[in-house]
Design a protein around this motif. Structure first.
Motif, PDB file in Angstrom:
ATOM      1  N   SER A   1       0.850  -1.192   0.000  1.00 33.52           N
ATOM      2  CA  SER A   1       0.000   0.000   0.000  1.00 33.52           C
ATOM      3  C   SER A   1       0.882   1.237   0.000  1.00 33.52           C
ATOM      4  CB  SER A   1      -0.881   0.016   1.259  1.00 33.52           C
ATOM      5  OG  SER A   1      -0.063   0.129   2.418  1.00 33.52           O
ATOM      6  N   LYS A   2       0.258   2.392  -0.148  1.00 31.44           N
ATOM      7  CA  LYS A   2       1.041   3.625  -0.085  1.00 31.44           C
ATOM      8  C   LYS A   2       1.650   3.790   1.315  1.00 31.44           C
ATOM      9  CE  LYS A   2      -0.672   7.974  -0.320  1.00 31.44           C
ATOM     10  NZ  LYS A   2      -1.117   9.284  -0.870  1.00 31.44           N
ATOM     11  N   HIS A   3       0.912   3.389   2.327  1.00 30.28           N
ATOM     12  CA  HIS A   3       1.430   3.434   3.698  1.00 30.28           C
ATOM     13  C   HIS A   3       2.694   2.564   3.811  1.00 30.28           C
ATOM     14  CE1 HIS A   3       0.904   3.570   8.180  1.00 30.28           C
ATOM     15  NE2 HIS A   3       1.613   2.473   8.074  1.00 30.28           N
ATOM     16  N   GLY A   4       2.627   1.346   3.293  1.00 32.71           N
ATOM     17  CA  GLY A   4       3.785   0.452   3.334  1.00 32.71           C
ATOM     18  C   GLY A   4       4.961   0.999   2.554  1.00 32.71           C
ATOM     19  N   LEU A   5       4.665   1.626   1.433  1.00 35.22           N
ATOM     20  CA  LEU A   5       5.712   2.240   0.611  1.00 35.22           C
ATOM     21  C   LEU A   5       6.385   3.371   1.388  1.00 35.22           C
ATOM     22  CD1 LEU A   5       7.186   2.658  -2.094  1.00 35.22           C
ATOM     23  CD2 LEU A   5       5.257   4.096  -2.813  1.00 35.22           C
TER      24      LEU A   5
ATOM     25  N   SER B   1      11.618  15.671   6.691  1.00 35.03           N
ATOM     26  CA  SER B   1      10.849  16.250   7.782  1.00 35.03           C
ATOM     27  C   SER B   1       9.437  16.603   7.329  1.00 35.03           C
ATOM     28  CB  SER B   1      11.560  17.508   8.299  1.00 35.03           C
ATOM     29  OG  SER B   1      10.808  18.120   9.310  1.00 35.03           O
ATOM     30  N   ASN B   2       9.333  17.235   6.162  1.00 27.96           N
ATOM     31  CA  ASN B   2       8.016  17.603   5.629  1.00 27.96           C
ATOM     32  C   ASN B   2       7.178  16.367   5.332  1.00 27.96           C
ATOM     33  OD1 ASN B   2       8.691  20.302   5.775  1.00 27.96           O
ATOM     34  ND2 ASN B   2       9.306  20.454   3.634  1.00 27.96           N
ATOM     35  N   ALA B   3       7.804  15.358   4.736  1.00 29.77           N
ATOM     36  CA  ALA B   3       7.078  14.137   4.383  1.00 29.77           C
ATOM     37  C   ALA B   3       6.590  13.418   5.637  1.00 29.77           C
ATOM     38  CB  ALA B   3       7.963  13.219   3.553  1.00 29.77           C
ATOM     39  N   TYR B   4       7.474  13.282   6.631  1.00 30.32           N
ATOM     40  CA  TYR B   4       7.084  12.573   7.842  1.00 30.32           C
ATOM     41  C   TYR B   4       6.052  13.375   8.635  1.00 30.32           C
ATOM     42  CZ  TYR B   4       7.433   9.194  11.579  1.00 30.32           C
ATOM     43  OH  TYR B   4       7.132   8.212  12.495  1.00 30.32           O
ATOM     44  N   GLY B   5       6.208  14.702   8.633  1.00 30.13           N
ATOM     45  CA  GLY B   5       5.245  15.553   9.340  1.00 30.13           C
ATOM     46  C   GLY B   5       3.850  15.410   8.764  1.00 30.13           C
ATOM     47  N   GLU B   6       3.768  15.386   7.442  1.00 24.73           N
ATOM     48  CA  GLU B   6       2.453  15.239   6.816  1.00 24.73           C
ATOM     49  C   GLU B   6       1.887  13.846   7.063  1.00 24.73           C
ATOM     50  OE1 GLU B   6       0.292  15.104   2.569  1.00 24.73           O
ATOM     51  OE2 GLU B   6       2.219  16.146   2.614  1.00 24.73           O
ATOM     52  N   PHE B   7       2.753  12.834   7.060  1.00 29.15           N
ATOM     53  CA  PHE B   7       2.321  11.466   7.358  1.00 29.15           C
ATOM     54  C   PHE B   7       1.758  11.395   8.776  1.00 29.15           C
ATOM     55  CE2 PHE B   7       3.452   7.281   9.169  1.00 29.15           C
ATOM     56  CZ  PHE B   7       2.731   6.451   8.326  1.00 29.15           C
ATOM     57  N   ALA B   8       2.450  12.018   9.730  1.00 27.87           N
ATOM     58  CA  ALA B   8       1.968  12.018  11.114  1.00 27.87           C
ATOM     59  C   ALA B   8       0.610  12.702  11.218  1.00 27.87           C
ATOM     60  CB  ALA B   8       2.987  12.706  12.028  1.00 27.87           C
ATOM     61  N   SER B   9       0.457  13.820  10.497  1.00 25.70           N
ATOM     62  CA  SER B   9      -0.804  14.576  10.558  1.00 25.70           C
ATOM     63  C   SER B   9      -1.954  13.836   9.890  1.00 25.70           C
ATOM     64  CB  SER B   9      -0.630  15.942   9.873  1.00 25.70           C
ATOM     65  OG  SER B   9       0.254  16.741  10.597  1.00 25.70           O
ATOM     66  N   SER B  10      -1.688  13.284   8.706  1.00 27.08           N
ATOM     67  CA  SER B  10      -2.787  12.696   7.934  1.00 27.08           C
ATOM     68  C   SER B  10      -3.054  11.240   8.262  1.00 27.08           C
ATOM     69  CB  SER B  10      -2.502  12.835   6.433  1.00 27.08           C
ATOM     70  OG  SER B  10      -1.372  12.060   6.059  1.00 27.08           O
ATOM     71  N   GLN B  11      -2.063  10.539   8.835  1.00 27.97           N
ATOM     72  CA  GLN B  11      -2.229   9.113   9.108  1.00 27.97           C
ATOM     73  C   GLN B  11      -2.181   8.775  10.601  1.00 27.97           C
ATOM     74  OE1 GLN B  11      -2.546   6.729   6.322  1.00 27.97           O
ATOM     75  NE2 GLN B  11      -3.065   8.728   5.492  1.00 27.97           N
ATOM     76  N   MET B  12      -1.139   9.234  11.292  1.00 29.30           N
ATOM     77  CA  MET B  12      -0.928   8.782  12.661  1.00 29.30           C
ATOM     78  C   MET B  12      -1.909   9.408  13.656  1.00 29.30           C
ATOM     79  SD  MET B  12       1.185   6.533  12.171  1.00 29.30           S
ATOM     80  CE  MET B  12       1.204   6.073  13.884  1.00 29.30           C
ATOM     81  N   VAL B  13      -2.107  10.707  13.581  1.00 29.09           N
ATOM     82  CA  VAL B  13      -3.029  11.347  14.532  1.00 29.09           C
ATOM     83  C   VAL B  13      -4.446  10.787  14.371  1.00 29.09           C
ATOM     84  CG1 VAL B  13      -4.110  13.531  15.211  1.00 29.09           C
ATOM     85  CG2 VAL B  13      -1.637  13.429  14.854  1.00 29.09           C
ATOM     86  N   PRO B  14      -4.979  10.688  13.140  1.00 27.07           N
ATOM     87  CA  PRO B  14      -6.312  10.071  13.005  1.00 27.07           C
ATOM     88  C   PRO B  14      -6.359   8.623  13.482  1.00 27.07           C
ATOM     89  CG  PRO B  14      -5.755  11.294  11.013  1.00 27.07           C
ATOM     90  CD  PRO B  14      -4.513  11.242  11.859  1.00 27.07           C
ATOM     91  N   LEU B  15      -5.274   7.863  13.261  1.00 26.66           N
ATOM     92  CA  LEU B  15      -5.257   6.472  13.704  1.00 26.66           C
ATOM     93  C   LEU B  15      -5.291   6.383  15.226  1.00 26.66           C
ATOM     94  CD1 LEU B  15      -5.015   3.447  13.036  1.00 26.66           C
ATOM     95  CD2 LEU B  15      -2.524   3.730  13.132  1.00 26.66           C
ATOM     96  N   ILE B  16      -4.509   7.215  15.896  1.00 27.75           N
ATOM     97  CA  ILE B  16      -4.540   7.231  17.363  1.00 27.75           C
ATOM     98  C   ILE B  16      -5.934   7.606  17.853  1.00 27.75           C
ATOM     99  CG2 ILE B  16      -3.680   8.417  19.429  1.00 27.75           C
ATOM    100  CD1 ILE B  16      -0.966   8.671  17.970  1.00 27.75           C
ATOM    101  N   ALA B  17      -6.526   8.627  17.242  1.00 32.28           N
ATOM    102  CA  ALA B  17      -7.870   9.053  17.641  1.00 32.28           C
ATOM    103  C   ALA B  17      -8.879   7.911  17.492  1.00 32.28           C
ATOM    104  CB  ALA B  17      -8.301  10.260  16.811  1.00 32.28           C
ATOM    105  N   GLU B  18      -8.785   7.214  16.374  1.00 28.96           N
ATOM    106  CA  GLU B  18      -9.740   6.134  16.106  1.00 28.96           C
ATOM    107  C   GLU B  18      -9.531   4.942  17.034  1.00 28.96           C
ATOM    108  OE1 GLU B  18     -10.733   2.870  12.607  1.00 28.96           O
ATOM    109  OE2 GLU B  18      -9.517   4.635  12.111  1.00 28.96           O
ATOM    110  N   THR B  19      -8.294   4.461  17.135  1.00 28.39           N
ATOM    111  CA  THR B  19      -8.056   3.233  17.895  1.00 28.39           C
ATOM    112  C   THR B  19      -8.115   3.456  19.403  1.00 28.39           C
ATOM    113  OG1 THR B  19      -5.652   3.555  17.784  1.00 28.39           O
ATOM    114  CG2 THR B  19      -6.653   2.185  16.066  1.00 28.39           C
ATOM    115  N   ALA B  20      -7.759   4.664  19.855  1.00 26.65           N
ATOM    116  CA  ALA B  20      -7.809   4.962  21.292  1.00 26.65           C
ATOM    117  C   ALA B  20      -9.155   5.554  21.702  1.00 26.65           C
ATOM    118  CB  ALA B  20      -6.681   5.925  21.665  1.00 26.65           C
ATOM    119  N   ASP B  21      -9.999   5.838  20.708  1.00 26.36           N
ATOM    120  CA  ASP B  21     -11.310   6.442  20.968  1.00 26.36           C
ATOM    121  C   ASP B  21     -11.171   7.763  21.720  1.00 26.36           C
ATOM    122  OD1 ASP B  21     -14.068   6.744  20.934  1.00 26.36           O
ATOM    123  OD2 ASP B  21     -14.361   5.603  22.791  1.00 26.36           O
ATOM    124  N   VAL B  22     -10.321   8.636  21.146  1.00 23.97           N
ATOM    125  CA  VAL B  22     -10.151   9.983  21.691  1.00 23.97           C
ATOM    126  C   VAL B  22     -10.314  10.986  20.551  1.00 23.97           C
ATOM    127  CG1 VAL B  22      -8.627   9.258  23.570  1.00 23.97           C
ATOM    128  CG2 VAL B  22      -7.634   9.931  21.374  1.00 23.97           C
TER     129      VAL B  22
END
Length: 197
Positions: free
Chosen positions: A60-64, A125-146
Motif C-alpha cells: 500500500s502507499k502506507h507500506g511504501l 521532515s516535511n514528508a514525515y510531518g504530513e504522514f503524522a498529521s494525515s495518518q498517525m493522529v487520526p489512527l490514534i484518535a480512532e483506535t484509542a477512541d479519543v
C-alpha cells in the motif's frame, strides 16, 4: 539465421533493481510532494515501472512510505498494539510500546537514525510531518477512541520524549532508565486519555 523480434519499449516488469528504483522514486516524490499528494501511480511513472509493481512490493502507499523513510517498525502497528488493551492502561501501553522500539536491540539504532534524519533533512521532515498529521493522529484518535486534539497531545508527548532523550540527549532524560521514563510519562499520557471523555 532467424531474426529476433525487437523488444517493445514501455514500462519494465519486475527485475532485480525494480524495488530499489521504486524506493528511490518514492523518496524523491514523498520529499517533494508529501505523503498525501504522492500517488502510487506517480511513483511508478517516476521509477519507470508498471504501477502494479508498487503494491506488489510494498502492499500500500502506507507500506511504501514506511519503507521509503526507512522506519524499522511500522508506527501504525505500534499504535494498534498499544491501543489494543484496556483504556485505563493506554498511557502506560503507549510509552512502553514506543520506548521498546526506540531502545530495542534490533530497532533502536535504526529508529534513532531515522528520527535524526527527519530532523536534519527538510524534505524528509516535511514528508514525515504530513504522514503524522494525515495518518498517525487520526489512527490514534480512532483506535484509542479519543478526539483529534487528544491524539495530537499524545503524539506530542511521545515525540517530545524521543527528541529530548534520543536526539538532543538532554541529561535529565538520558540519565533516567527506561522504566523510570515509563513511570513518569504513563500517568501524564493517561491523564490526556481520561480527560477526553
Amino acid at each position: 539465421m532467424p531474426q529476433t523480434a525487437p523488444r517493445r519499449a514501455g514500462r519494465r516488469s519486475g527485475d532485480s533493481t525494480t524495488r530499489d528504483d521504486i524506493l528511490r522514486a518514492s523518496q524523491k516524490l514523498f520529499g517533494r510532494n508529501g505523503f498525501k499528494n504522492t500517488s502510487m501511480r506517480a511513483v511508478a511513472t517516476e521509477a519507470g515501472v508498471d504501477v502494479a509493481l508498487v503494491p506488489y512490493y510494498f502492499g500500500s502507499k502506507h507500506g511504501l512510505f514506511v519503507a521509503a523513510m526507512e522506519v524499522p517498525v511500522d508506527p501504525a502497528d505500534q499504535v494498534r498494539r498499544a491501543t489494543a488493551g484496556p483504556r485505563e492502561a493506554l498511557g502506560r501501553n503507549l510509552i512502553t510500546e514506543f520506548t521498546a522500539t526506540w531502545e530495542g536491540p534490533e530497532t533502536g539504532s535504526a529508529m534513532q537514525g531515522m528520527l535524526r534524519s527527519v530532523v536534519n533533512d527538510e524534505s524528509r521532515s516535511n514528508a514525515y510531518g504530513e504522514f503524522a498529521s494525515s495518518q498517525m493522529v487520526p489512527l490514534i484518535a480512532e483506535t484509542a477512541d479519543v478526539s483529534l486534539d487528544s491524539a495530537r497531545s499524545l503524539l506530542t508527548v511521545l515525540f517530545g520524549v524521543a527528541t529530548l532523550r534520543y536526539l538532543v540527549a538532554v541529561p535529565l532524560f538520558t540519565e533516567m532508565t527506561r522504566d523510570e521514563i515509563i513511570a513518569l510519562y504513563a500517568p501524564q499520557l493517561q491523564r490526556i486519555v481520561d480527560g477526553d471523555h
